[in-house]
Scaffold this motif. Structure first.
Motif, PDB file in Angstrom:
ATOM      1  N   UNK A 180      41.893  31.210  22.648  1.00 47.42           N
ATOM      2  CA  UNK A 180      42.047  32.537  23.241  1.00 47.42           C
ATOM      3  C   UNK A 180      41.652  32.535  24.718  1.00 47.42           C
ATOM      4  N   UNK A 181      40.662  31.738  25.094  1.00 47.33           N
ATOM      5  CA  UNK A 181      40.169  31.685  26.473  1.00 47.33           C
ATOM      6  C   UNK A 181      41.163  30.906  27.342  1.00 47.33           C
ATOM      7  N   UNK A 182      42.243  31.561  27.721  1.00 47.38           N
ATOM      8  CA  UNK A 182      43.354  30.910  28.424  1.00 47.38           C
ATOM      9  C   UNK A 182      42.939  30.303  29.758  1.00 47.38           C
ATOM     10  N   UNK A 183      42.074  30.967  30.518  1.00 43.94           N
ATOM     11  CA  UNK A 183      41.703  30.437  31.839  1.00 43.94           C
ATOM     12  C   UNK A 183      40.484  29.509  31.780  1.00 43.94           C
ATOM     13  N   UNK A 184      39.959  29.272  30.574  1.00 42.07           N
ATOM     14  CA  UNK A 184      38.861  28.330  30.319  1.00 42.07           C
ATOM     15  C   UNK A 184      37.621  28.608  31.160  1.00 42.07           C
ATOM     16  N   UNK A 185      37.332  29.896  31.359  1.00 41.33           N
ATOM     17  CA  UNK A 185      36.145  30.254  32.133  1.00 41.33           C
ATOM     18  C   UNK A 185      34.921  30.533  31.253  1.00 41.33           C
ATOM     19  N   UNK A 186      35.066  30.327  29.937  1.00 41.22           N
ATOM     20  CA  UNK A 186      33.950  30.547  29.027  1.00 41.22           C
ATOM     21  C   UNK A 186      33.789  31.984  28.570  1.00 41.22           C
ATOM     22  N   UNK A 187      34.721  32.834  28.950  1.00 38.90           N
ATOM     23  CA  UNK A 187      34.708  34.235  28.549  1.00 38.90           C
ATOM     24  C   UNK A 187      36.096  34.636  28.081  1.00 38.90           C
ATOM     25  N   UNK A 188      36.139  35.590  27.159  1.00 36.07           N
ATOM     26  CA  UNK A 188      37.421  36.136  26.727  1.00 36.07           C
ATOM     27  C   UNK A 188      37.543  37.513  27.357  1.00 36.07           C
ATOM     28  N   UNK A 189      38.482  37.607  28.273  1.00 35.60           N
ATOM     29  CA  UNK A 189      38.709  38.889  28.949  1.00 35.60           C
ATOM     30  C   UNK A 189      39.539  39.796  28.048  1.00 35.60           C
ATOM     31  N   UNK A 190      39.577  41.051  28.405  1.00 39.98           N
ATOM     32  CA  UNK A 190      40.400  42.012  27.662  1.00 39.98           C
ATOM     33  C   UNK A 190      41.861  41.573  27.687  1.00 39.98           C
ATOM     34  N   UNK A 191      42.327  41.074  28.826  1.00 43.02           N
ATOM     35  CA  UNK A 191      43.721  40.616  28.943  1.00 43.02           C
ATOM     36  C   UNK A 191      43.988  39.434  28.012  1.00 43.02           C
ATOM     37  N   UNK A 192      43.042  38.494  27.918  1.00 40.40           N
ATOM     38  CA  UNK A 192      43.214  37.336  27.022  1.00 40.40           C
ATOM     39  C   UNK A 192      43.226  37.792  25.566  1.00 40.40           C
ATOM     40  N   UNK A 193      42.333  38.719  25.235  1.00 35.92           N
ATOM     41  CA  UNK A 193      42.280  39.234  23.864  1.00 35.92           C
ATOM     42  C   UNK A 193      43.581  39.964  23.522  1.00 35.92           C
ATOM     43  N   UNK A 194      44.066  40.782  24.449  1.00 35.47           N
ATOM     44  CA  UNK A 194      45.321  41.506  24.221  1.00 35.47           C
ATOM     45  C   UNK A 194      46.492  40.539  24.086  1.00 35.47           C
ATOM     46  N   UNK A 195      46.496  39.481  24.905  1.00 32.78           N
ATOM     47  CA  UNK A 195      47.564  38.473  24.822  1.00 32.78           C
ATOM     48  C   UNK A 195      47.536  37.797  23.454  1.00 32.78           C
ATOM     49  N   UNK A 196      46.348  37.466  22.991  1.00 37.32           N
ATOM     50  CA  UNK A 196      46.201  36.855  21.665  1.00 37.32           C
ATOM     51  C   UNK A 196      46.745  37.796  20.586  1.00 37.32           C
ATOM     52  N   UNK A 197      46.395  39.089  20.692  1.00 36.76           N
ATOM     53  CA  UNK A 197      46.887  40.072  19.721  1.00 36.76           C
ATOM     54  C   UNK A 197      48.397  40.198  19.760  1.00 36.76           C
ATOM     55  N   UNK A 198      48.965  40.170  20.951  1.00 38.46           N
ATOM     56  CA  UNK A 198      50.420  40.270  21.090  1.00 38.46           C
ATOM     57  C   UNK A 198      51.111  39.052  20.483  1.00 38.46           C
TER      58      UNK A 198
END
Length: 196
Positions: free
Chosen positions: A81-99
């Motif tokens: 889920x952590x697409x940018x590999x910054x160690x955090x899951x942003x709202x955008x990453x979470x939404x992308x995963x849901x989509x």
């Protein structure tokens, strides 16, 4: 966020157990790929599965192994889920995963809904049937499954599916065993629904 990830992986962790009932296209553990599962293949497959599930290598499958497996699965999911590999899951990453999940479900259509329902297992609980099978394997009641208990449970399932007791489970025997199990589950659900 961690709670959601934990809930997503819990179901997967519970179903990661050995089942000698075959997937639709062949027998799990059929090493030579001939469509028939022998007792030796079933024993070898059970040994492989036990080794994989015994995360800490202590010769027992227990709560510590399940916790380690869950943690491993959570870490893998977080990494995906952590697409940018910054160690955090942003709202955008979470939404992308849901989509992406929604798109996969839509692509699978109604067949996917049936699978999710079937995975609910015993009395509508996710992973219930598989967790119940592990509970049955714990013959001494110590809340851990030894390799001997695991192997005995796997061979008992093999023996139940081997209708003619020739030491082999054919595709026809697997289908008959699945049909018998489905009928048994339906009868239990019907009895539970009527309160009997």
């Amino acid at each position: 966020m961690n709670r959601k990830i934990g809930l997503l992986t819990l179901g997967a962790a519970l179903i990661a157990v050995p089942v000698l009932a075959a997937p639709r296209d062949g027998a799990r553990g059929d090493a030579d790929g001939n469509g028939t599962l022998t007792r030796a293949e079933a024993e070898a497959h059970a040994a492989q599965m036990f080794a994989r599930m015994d995360a800490n290598g202590d010769g027992r499958i227990d709560a510590a192994d399940r916790a380690a497996r869950r943690a491993e699965m959570q870490a893998k999911m977080f990494e995906r889920i952590d697409a940018d590999k910054d160690g955090n899951i942003s709202r955008a990453e979470w939404d992308q995963h849901g989509a992406e999940r929604a798109a996969k479900r839509a692509e699978a259509g109604e067949g996917r809904k049936g699978k999710r329902h079937a995975m609910r297992g015993h009395r509508g609980k996710r992973g219930g049937h598989h967790a119940m099978m592990l509970g049955r394997a714990d013959t001494d009641g110590d809340k851990a499954i030894s390799q001997a208990e695991f192997q005995a449970a796997a061979l008992a399932r093999f023996g139940a599916a081997d209708a003619n007791q020739d030491g082999q489970v054919t595709a026809e025997e697997r289908q008959a065993a699945r049909a018998a199990k489905r009928a048994e589950w339906r009868a239990k659900r019907a009895a539970a629904a009527t309160g009997e």
